[in-house]
Write a protein that holds these residues in place. Structure first.
Motif, PDB file in Angstrom:
ATOM      1  N   ALA A 263       0.836  -1.210   0.000  1.00 14.48           N
ATOM      2  CA  ALA A 263       0.000   0.000   0.000  1.00 14.48           C
ATOM      3  C   ALA A 263       0.868   1.255   0.000  1.00 14.48           C
ATOM      4  O   ALA A 263       0.597   2.212  -0.724  1.00 14.48           O
ATOM      5  CB  ALA A 263      -0.950  -0.007   1.197  1.00 14.48           C
ATOM      6  N   VAL A 264       1.934   1.257   0.801  1.00  7.46           N
ATOM      7  CA  VAL A 264       2.852   2.404   0.821  1.00  7.46           C
ATOM      8  C   VAL A 264       3.534   2.552  -0.541  1.00  7.46           C
ATOM      9  O   VAL A 264       3.630   3.662  -1.077  1.00  7.46           O
ATOM     10  CB  VAL A 264       3.896   2.275   1.953  1.00  7.46           C
ATOM     11  CG1 VAL A 264       4.992   3.326   1.808  1.00  7.46           C
ATOM     12  CG2 VAL A 264       3.219   2.404   3.308  1.00  7.46           C
ATOM     13  N   GLU A 265       3.987   1.453  -1.114  1.00  9.05           N
ATOM     14  CA  GLU A 265       4.629   1.519  -2.434  1.00  9.05           C
ATOM     15  C   GLU A 265       3.679   2.105  -3.478  1.00  9.05           C
ATOM     16  O   GLU A 265       4.074   2.937  -4.294  1.00  9.05           O
ATOM     17  CB  GLU A 265       5.075   0.122  -2.877  1.00  9.05           C
ATOM     18  CG  GLU A 265       6.269  -0.408  -2.132  1.00  9.05           C
ATOM     19  CD  GLU A 265       6.603  -1.858  -2.486  1.00  9.05           C
ATOM     20  OE1 GLU A 265       5.905  -2.473  -3.338  1.00  9.05           O
ATOM     21  OE2 GLU A 265       7.571  -2.401  -1.893  1.00  9.05           O
TER      22      GLU A 265
ATOM     23  N   VAL B 170       3.162   5.894  -2.857  1.00 12.20           N
ATOM     24  CA  VAL B 170       4.345   6.629  -3.314  1.00 12.20           C
ATOM     25  C   VAL B 170       4.352   6.717  -4.841  1.00 12.20           C
ATOM     26  O   VAL B 170       4.651   7.770  -5.410  1.00 12.20           O
ATOM     27  CB  VAL B 170       5.641   5.977  -2.773  1.00 12.20           C
ATOM     28  CG1 VAL B 170       6.878   6.542  -3.462  1.00 12.20           C
ATOM     29  CG2 VAL B 170       5.736   6.193  -1.264  1.00 12.20           C
ATOM     30  N   SER B 171       3.973   5.634  -5.512  1.00 17.29           N
ATOM     31  CA  SER B 171       3.937   5.674  -6.984  1.00 17.29           C
ATOM     32  C   SER B 171       2.874   6.644  -7.493  1.00 17.29           C
ATOM     33  O   SER B 171       2.970   7.141  -8.605  1.00 17.29           O
ATOM     34  CB  SER B 171       3.703   4.278  -7.569  1.00 17.29           C
ATOM     35  OG  SER B 171       2.354   3.894  -7.454  1.00 17.29           O
ATOM     36  N   ARG B 172       1.880   6.953  -6.661  1.00 15.85           N
ATOM     37  CA  ARG B 172       0.822   7.910  -7.023  1.00 15.85           C
ATOM     38  C   ARG B 172       1.174   9.340  -6.623  1.00 15.85           C
ATOM     39  O   ARG B 172       0.384  10.250  -6.846  1.00 15.85           O
ATOM     40  CB  ARG B 172      -0.493   7.517  -6.364  1.00 15.85           C
ATOM     41  CG  ARG B 172      -1.064   6.224  -6.877  1.00 15.85           C
ATOM     42  CD  ARG B 172      -2.351   5.892  -6.181  1.00 15.85           C
ATOM     43  NE  ARG B 172      -2.862   4.597  -6.598  1.00 15.85           N
ATOM     44  CZ  ARG B 172      -4.021   4.099  -6.207  1.00 15.85           C
ATOM     45  NH1 ARG B 172      -4.788   4.780  -5.377  1.00 15.85           N
ATOM     46  NH2 ARG B 172      -4.400   2.913  -6.612  1.00 15.85           N
ATOM     47  N   GLY B 173       2.330   9.521  -5.967  1.00 14.82           N
ATOM     48  CA  GLY B 173       2.767  10.877  -5.643  1.00 14.82           C
ATOM     49  C   GLY B 173       2.847  11.204  -4.168  1.00 14.82           C
ATOM     50  O   GLY B 173       3.102  12.346  -3.795  1.00 14.82           O
ATOM     51  N   SER B 174       2.644  10.232  -3.311  1.00 15.40           N
ATOM     52  CA  SER B 174       2.746  10.470  -1.867  1.00 15.40           C
ATOM     53  C   SER B 174       4.209  10.543  -1.440  1.00 15.40           C
ATOM     54  O   SER B 174       5.087   9.982  -2.087  1.00 15.40           O
ATOM     55  CB  SER B 174       2.062   9.322  -1.107  1.00 15.40           C
ATOM     56  OG  SER B 174       2.343   9.392   0.275  1.00 15.40           O
ATOM     57  N   ASP B 175       4.436  11.202  -0.308  1.00 12.68           N
ATOM     58  CA  ASP B 175       5.770  11.115   0.289  1.00 12.68           C
ATOM     59  C   ASP B 175       5.934   9.715   0.896  1.00 12.68           C
ATOM     60  O   ASP B 175       4.982   8.951   0.979  1.00 12.68           O
ATOM     61  CB  ASP B 175       5.998  12.220   1.324  1.00 12.68           C
ATOM     62  CG  ASP B 175       5.047  12.150   2.512  1.00 12.68           C
ATOM     63  OD1 ASP B 175       4.323  11.149   2.651  1.00 12.68           O
ATOM     64  OD2 ASP B 175       5.031  13.104   3.294  1.00 12.68           O
ATOM     65  N   GLU B 176       7.143   9.392   1.312  1.00  5.98           N
ATOM     66  CA  GLU B 176       7.431   8.045   1.809  1.00  5.98           C
ATOM     67  C   GLU B 176       6.910   7.803   3.225  1.00  5.98           C
ATOM     68  O   GLU B 176       6.936   6.682   3.710  1.00  5.98           O
ATOM     69  CB  GLU B 176       8.947   7.761   1.770  1.00  5.98           C
ATOM     70  CG  GLU B 176       9.519   7.638   0.371  1.00  5.98           C
ATOM     71  CD  GLU B 176       9.772   8.992  -0.309  1.00  5.98           C
ATOM     72  OE1 GLU B 176       9.790  10.025   0.396  1.00  5.98           O
ATOM     73  OE2 GLU B 176       9.922   9.010  -1.533  1.00  5.98           O
ATOM     74  N   ASN B 177       6.457   8.830   3.916  1.00  5.77           N
ATOM     75  CA  ASN B 177       6.007   8.707   5.304  1.00  5.77           C
ATOM     76  C   ASN B 177       4.501   8.502   5.407  1.00  5.77           C
ATOM     77  O   ASN B 177       3.864   9.004   6.329  1.00  5.77           O
ATOM     78  CB  ASN B 177       6.411   9.955   6.096  1.00  5.77           C
ATOM     79  CG  ASN B 177       7.907  10.145   6.118  1.00  5.77           C
ATOM     80  OD1 ASN B 177       8.651   9.191   6.300  1.00  5.77           O
ATOM     81  ND2 ASN B 177       8.357  11.365   5.907  1.00  5.77           N
ATOM     82  N   ALA B 178       3.931   7.750   4.489  1.00  4.07           N
ATOM     83  CA  ALA B 178       2.490   7.518   4.489  1.00  4.07           C
ATOM     84  C   ALA B 178       2.073   6.724   5.732  1.00  4.07           C
ATOM     85  O   ALA B 178       2.753   5.783   6.133  1.00  4.07           O
ATOM     86  CB  ALA B 178       2.087   6.762   3.227  1.00  4.07           C
TER      87      ALA B 178
ATOM     88  N   ALA C 129      -2.773   3.147   2.738  1.00  2.69           N
ATOM     89  CA  ALA C 129      -1.677   4.073   3.032  1.00  2.69           C
ATOM     90  C   ALA C 129      -2.097   5.467   2.590  1.00  2.69           C
ATOM     91  O   ALA C 129      -2.551   5.647   1.457  1.00  2.69           O
ATOM     92  CB  ALA C 129      -0.408   3.646   2.302  1.00  2.69           C
ATOM     93  N   THR C 130      -1.958   6.433   3.486  1.00  2.86           N
ATOM     94  CA  THR C 130      -2.316   7.819   3.182  1.00  2.86           C
ATOM     95  C   THR C 130      -1.139   8.710   3.523  1.00  2.86           C
ATOM     96  O   THR C 130      -0.648   8.697   4.658  1.00  2.86           O
ATOM     97  CB  THR C 130      -3.551   8.252   3.992  1.00  2.86           C
ATOM     98  OG1 THR C 130      -4.609   7.340   3.722  1.00  2.86           O
ATOM     99  CG2 THR C 130      -3.984   9.661   3.601  1.00  2.86           C
ATOM    100  N   GLY C 131      -0.689   9.479   2.541  1.00  2.00           N
ATOM    101  CA  GLY C 131       0.449  10.362   2.767  1.00  2.00           C
ATOM    102  C   GLY C 131       0.227  11.718   2.153  1.00  2.00           C
ATOM    103  O   GLY C 131      -0.723  11.928   1.385  1.00  2.00           O
ATOM    104  N   ASN C 132       1.091  12.637   2.486  1.00  2.00           N
ATOM    105  CA  ASN C 132       1.019  13.977   1.914  1.00  2.00           C
ATOM    106  C   ASN C 132       1.513  13.965   0.481  1.00  2.00           C
ATOM    107  O   ASN C 132       2.416  13.189   0.136  1.00  2.00           O
ATOM    108  CB  ASN C 132       1.879  14.956   2.731  1.00  2.00           C
ATOM    109  CG  ASN C 132       1.315  15.152   4.124  1.00  2.00           C
ATOM    110  OD1 ASN C 132       0.115  15.195   4.322  1.00  2.00           O
ATOM    111  ND2 ASN C 132       2.200  15.246   5.092  1.00  2.00           N
ATOM    112  N   LEU C 133       0.946  14.818  -0.327  1.00  2.00           N
ATOM    113  CA  LEU C 133       1.388  14.962  -1.695  1.00  2.00           C
ATOM    114  C   LEU C 133       2.843  15.428  -1.691  1.00  2.00           C
ATOM    115  O   LEU C 133       3.173  16.405  -1.025  1.00  2.00           O
ATOM    116  CB  LEU C 133       0.516  15.977  -2.434  1.00  2.00           C
ATOM    117  CG  LEU C 133       0.807  16.213  -3.882  1.00  2.00           C
ATOM    118  CD1 LEU C 133       0.583  14.942  -4.691  1.00  2.00           C
ATOM    119  CD2 LEU C 133      -0.082  17.326  -4.417  1.00  2.00           C
ATOM    120  N   LYS C 134       3.689  14.687  -2.375  1.00  3.76           N
ATOM    121  CA  LYS C 134       5.101  15.032  -2.425  1.00  3.76           C
ATOM    122  C   LYS C 134       5.305  16.179  -3.396  1.00  3.76           C
ATOM    123  O   LYS C 134       4.995  16.073  -4.578  1.00  3.76           O
ATOM    124  CB  LYS C 134       5.923  13.811  -2.867  1.00  3.76           C
ATOM    125  CG  LYS C 134       7.416  14.012  -2.778  1.00  3.76           C
ATOM    126  CD  LYS C 134       8.122  12.716  -3.125  1.00  3.76           C
ATOM    127  CE  LYS C 134       9.608  12.857  -2.963  1.00  3.76           C
ATOM    128  NZ  LYS C 134      10.274  11.577  -3.263  1.00  3.76           N
TER     129      LYS C 134
END
Length: 163
Positions: free
Chosen positions: A115-117, A120-128, A156-161
């Protein structure tokens, strides 16, 4: 007919005996970076007032800054009676393990990792941040409990990188 109306509004020259105009009493409000390029012309074509401010071009920037990226991955565990193993599968992966607890742990970890991978491939930072939703099916029968499976959905939810 709409194209003719557009051409007449643009040039100001009537072409036909009958005329159709598209107008609105609504005020157009410019929001977003490119509106200064075309909004005045659109307002003229519609015969209406246009308003914007010096901050109009950054009106959507806050949404881009605070936007989140998320991804969900499902992993399942089933029991294979013929081989007496628990099969962990999903997201292009497959593993056979002898112990149910090991299979469930691997499913949880694999779902979170994948989910994190994907986030990240969708544009999230690595700290999801990862949340897990687990469902385990065990059915009681006259012959005892029958293990039907285990499913984990990791989100996995992260900030837009930002570059």
């Amino acid at each position: 007919m709409i194209l003719d109306s557009y051409e007449r509004a643009k040039t100001g020259a009537p072409k036909a005996f009958f005329d159709m105009n598209i107008k609105t009493p609504a005020v157009l409000i410019g929001v977003g970076a490119p509106t200064h390029i075309f909004l005045e012309d659109v307002g003229k074509l519609l015969g209406t007032e246009v308003r914007s401010s010096e901050y109009s071009k950054v009106a959507n920037a806050l949404g881009a800054v605070v936007g989140n990226v998320s991804a969900s991955i499902s992993i399942e565990v089933t029991y294979n009676q013929e081989q007496n193993v628990y099969t962990v599968f999903g997201a292009g992966e497959r593993y056979d393990l002898e112990r149910l607890e090991d299979a469930k742990k691997m499913a949880d970890e694999l779902a979170a990792k994948k989910a994190v991978e994907e986030a990240v491939s969708r544009g999230s930072d690595e700290n999801a941040a990862v949340s897990l939703e687990v469902k385990e099916d065990i059915v009681e029968t006259d012959f005892g409990a029958v293990y039907m499976g285990y499913k984990v959905v990791a989100t996995a939810t992260g900030n837009l990188k930002l570059a």
